[in-house]
Scaffold this motif. Structure first.
Motif, short mmCIF file in Angstrom:
data_model
loop_
_atom_site.label_atom_id
_atom_site.label_comp_id
_atom_site.label_asym_id
_atom_site.label_seq_id
_atom_site.Cartn_x
_atom_site.Cartn_y
_atom_site.Cartn_z
N ARG A 285 5.32 9.81 -1.48
CA ARG A 285 4.66 9.28 0.09
C ARG A 285 5.57 9.51 1.88
NH1 ARG A 285 3.78 3.67 -2.79
NH2 ARG A 285 1.57 3.91 -2.97
N THR A 286 6.46 9.54 1.24
CA THR A 286 8.04 10.55 2.22
C THR A 286 7.32 11.49 2.55
OG1 THR A 286 9.61 9.94 1.71
CG2 THR A 286 8.97 7.33 2.37
N ASP B 11 8.99 6.70 -8.85
CA ASP B 11 9.79 6.78 -8.31
C ASP B 11 8.74 7.72 -7.75
OD1 ASP B 11 11.85 5.18 -8.11
OD2 ASP B 11 13.53 6.80 -9.60
N ARG C 77 7.17 6.88 -4.71
CA ARG C 77 8.29 6.67 -3.48
C ARG C 77 8.20 7.77 -3.01
NH1 ARG C 77 13.11 5.78 -4.13
NH2 ARG C 77 12.76 5.10 -6.38
N TRP C 78 8.89 9.02 -3.52
CA TRP C 78 9.20 9.73 -2.66
C TRP C 78 8.47 10.54 -2.16
CZ3 TRP C 78 12.26 11.24 -7.69
CH2 TRP C 78 13.70 10.09 -7.71
#
Length: 270
Positions: free
Chosen positions: A197-198, A191, A194-195
């Protein structure tokens, strides 16, 4: 301190240098830079918080420590710990530990301990935890031989996610709770990746550096806990402390449990 997911992002950003030849190596690090010059990068790898530049006969291990950073194809004003120059670009690492690893890299690292690795072995992690029953869970999550790549942010968020007090002892956890701890160390790490990366990691923090518990709406406790002496942010109401009967008890171990305080002999809530 950059955690495992941040090192994976570094590997992705530096991927273009795999297969390239180092034409110049210098910096503040006390290693033999001449051994790197003229060497081709065989692979870029990570193990937890280690960034590994694998060359034909040795590996450069980089740890960004507490305040380390890197620049790709650009430089900071300060001198780098390690500067690697290529025909068409450069890698720069600042305020970092740089070491040379001799020999076969696969003999130096236990890849099954890396929570982000395809070779991650949760059963091995549980076995290591059971071998250390007196260890506090806040220390266990930061033990890189068990959870390579887990850092303080992941520690705080995992413990809040599974409603576990940081001063719980490993040996006091049920098999179910131990399994949950191991599973979420890996799941939250992905998680985090993923966070990150954004560019929205901090938006998803529920406990780390927060003032108020989003579940109980009371003030978080905070302090430097355990042998690792790292900052912990936790809720005394919804994060159960295992291994100390003076703490809050719970009627069950489900995600919807409600705290039941110890009662005196007269039936009054203490």
């Amino acid at each position: 301190m950059p955690e495992g997911p941040s090192l994976l992002l570094l590997k992705e950003e530096a991927a273009a240098f795999a297969g390239k030849t180092i034409i110049q190596a210098d910096g503040l690090a006390k290693i033999d830079m001449a051994r790197l010059t003229g060497q081709r990068i065989v692979a870029l790898r990570t193990w937890g918080k280690h960034f590994l530049i694998q060359l034909p006969h040795l590996t450069v291990r980089i740890h960004l420590l507490m305040f380390g950073s890197y620049r790709i194809n650009e430089r900071k004003e300060s001198n780098p710990s390690l500067h690697l120059q290529f025909d068409d670009g450069e890698l720069n690492f600042y305020t970092s530990s740089v070491r040379i690893i001799e020999g076969v890299l696969d003999e130096q690292y236990d890849w099954t301990a890396d929570v982000l690795s395809d070779l991650w072995n949760p059963a091995a992690a549980r076995k290591k935890l059971r071998a250390n029953p007196d260890m506090l869970v806040c220390d266990a999550l930061l033990d890189q031989t068990i959870f390579s790549g887990v850092g303080n942010i992941i520690k705080n968020e995992v413990l809040f996610r599974i409603r576990l007090h940081p001063l719980s002892t490993v040996g006091a956890l049920s098999d179910r709770k131990l399994r949950e701890l191991v599973e979420q160390a890996r799941e939250y790490s992905f998680d985090f990746l993923r966070w990150k990366r954004t560019f929205e990691l901090k938006k998803h923090w529920l406990a780390h550096t927060r003032q108020t518990c989003p579940r109980c709406h009371i003030r978080f406790s905070k302090g430097k806990l355990g042998k690792t002496n790292r900052r912990s942010f936790y809720c005394e109401r919804c994060q159960k402390r295992y291994g100390d009967q003076s703490e809050l008890d719970f009627s069950n171990d489900s995600g919807d449990r409600q705290p039941v305080r110890e009662r005196s002999r007269k039936g009054k809530t203490l």
